[in-house]
Design a protein around this motif. Structure first.
Motif, PDB file in Angstrom:
ATOM      1  N   LEU A  72       3.314  -5.643  -6.855  1.00  0.00           N
ATOM      2  CA  LEU A  72       2.317  -5.467  -5.795  1.00  0.00           C
ATOM      3  C   LEU A  72       1.426  -4.257  -6.097  1.00  0.00           C
ATOM      4  O   LEU A  72       0.192  -4.328  -5.997  1.00  0.00           O
ATOM      5  CB  LEU A  72       3.052  -5.276  -4.463  1.00  0.00           C
ATOM      6  N   VAL A 130      -2.518  -4.809  -6.608  1.00  0.00           N
ATOM      7  CA  VAL A 130      -3.406  -4.220  -5.603  1.00  0.00           C
ATOM      8  C   VAL A 130      -4.053  -2.953  -6.150  1.00  0.00           C
ATOM      9  O   VAL A 130      -5.252  -2.725  -5.979  1.00  0.00           O
ATOM     10  CB  VAL A 130      -2.628  -3.916  -4.294  1.00  0.00           C
ATOM     11  N   ALA A 147      -6.769  -3.778  -8.702  1.00  0.00           N
ATOM     12  CA  ALA A 147      -7.920  -4.358  -8.001  1.00  0.00           C
ATOM     13  C   ALA A 147      -8.699  -3.257  -7.285  1.00  0.00           C
ATOM     14  O   ALA A 147      -9.932  -3.212  -7.344  1.00  0.00           O
ATOM     15  CB  ALA A 147      -7.447  -5.417  -7.003  1.00  0.00           C
ATOM     16  N   TYR A 148      -7.963  -2.336  -6.638  1.00  0.00           N
ATOM     17  CA  TYR A 148      -8.601  -1.246  -5.898  1.00  0.00           C
ATOM     18  C   TYR A 148      -9.389  -0.333  -6.834  1.00  0.00           C
ATOM     19  O   TYR A 148     -10.530   0.032  -6.564  1.00  0.00           O
ATOM     20  CB  TYR A 148      -7.537  -0.439  -5.140  1.00  0.00           C
ATOM     21  N   PHE A 185       3.735   0.618  -1.356  1.00  0.00           N
ATOM     22  CA  PHE A 185       4.013  -0.703  -1.926  1.00  0.00           C
ATOM     23  C   PHE A 185       5.502  -1.027  -1.841  1.00  0.00           C
ATOM     24  O   PHE A 185       5.895  -2.159  -1.547  1.00  0.00           O
ATOM     25  CB  PHE A 185       3.540  -0.763  -3.383  1.00  0.00           C
TER      26      PHE A 185
END
Ligand SMILES: [Zn+2]
Length: 278
Positions: A227, A231, A234-235, A252
């Motif tokens: 995760l 994430v 992507a962030y 997370f």
């Protein structure tokens, strides 16, 4: 909807509102019982009718009645999330000790997830009593942990059935999950010469292991890492931040722990079914 469902929904709203107080005040080392809630911008004490979970935020349009300052989106999100979790856990497990223990665990995790998100901090005042509480509550609700059971047999400890087994599973969970993360951190440090994991993450995993046992605890570390990578990347891509931007790994792990507690067993049997092993 049944009466009990409404009870858990209103309990979720109340507790969610209290968790907001913990999230804001614990990192500032302020009391979580007094004074009454106040606007963090202008300091005005909130009127009781401005302190109703979810509803006040909507009625006030997300602004303080006195100074018109913006109220953080985090307040209604934490309240809605807590309510959904309280309702869902009751719907899934019904009225039994396991539900109560899970909700204590989830409440602590929600506070940790948001404090880590805001401050990159996992306060000892939550994680350390959390470990102790997980161990004590394991006596009330059994931890069914095949990995723990296998380790108990391997070590020649007394048979892990019954309450002693639950206690041993919980202690093993705390030590092995915390220890595993410590090992990962030590290897990372050797390779990259950078501190990748904080001590708070280890204590958080100690707490997760104490509540969930070895198997679901290790699953939490795996899910949390996946995760965090997805994430986090992507962030970083979306905001154009440096790849060394410190991600809130604890957040997370906290989300992963809630997932593992609720759906871990199903996820594992699905996965083992696909891979056809064991
Ligand atoms: Zn204000």
């Amino acid at each position: 909807m049944s009466l009990m469902e409404w009870v858990f929904i209103s309990l979720g709203l109340k507790i969610g509102s209290f968790l907001n107080v913990c999230i804001v005040r614990i990192p500032r080392r302020q009391s979580i019982v007094s004074p009454r809630s106040f606007c963090t911008r202008c300091g005005q004490a909130l009127k009781p009718y401005d302190n109703i979970p979810l509803i006040s935020y909507l009625v006030l349009g997300g602004k303080c009645r006195f100074c018109k300052g913006t109220i953080s989106w985090q307040y209604p999100v934490v309240e809605a999330l807590t309510t959904a979790i309280f309702w869902g856990t009751y719907a899934g497990y019904g009225l039994q000790w396991k539900t109560a223990v899970l909700l204590v665990f989830f409440s602590a995790l929600i506070v940790l997830v948001f404090i880590d998100l805001n401050h990159r901090l996992l306060p000892d005042v939550i994680t350390l009593p959390g470990i102790a509480l997980g161990v004590v509550l394991s006596l009330l609700v059994g931890i069914e942990d095949d990995v723990g059971t296998a380790l108990v047999q391997l070590a020649g400890l007394p048979d892990s059935g019954g309450r002693w087994g639950w206690l041993i599973s919980s202690l093993l969970g705390a030590f092995i999950c915390g220890g595993f993360l410590w090992l990962v951190g030590a290897v990372y440090f050797k390779l990259k010469k950078v501190e990748g994991l904080g001590g708070g993450d280890l204590k958080l995993m100690g707490m997760v292991g104490a509540f969930l046992g070895v198997k679901l605890g290790l699953l939490t570390i795996m899910l949390g890492s996946v995760l965090g990578a997805l994430v986090g990347l992507a962030y970083i891509k979306m905001t154009g931040k440096d790849y060394r931007y410190p991600l809130p790994f604890g957040s997370f792990l906290g989300v992963a722990a809630i997932g593992a507690a609720l759906w871990g067993e199903q996820l594992l049997s699905w996965y083992l079914g696909i891979t056809g092993r064991l």
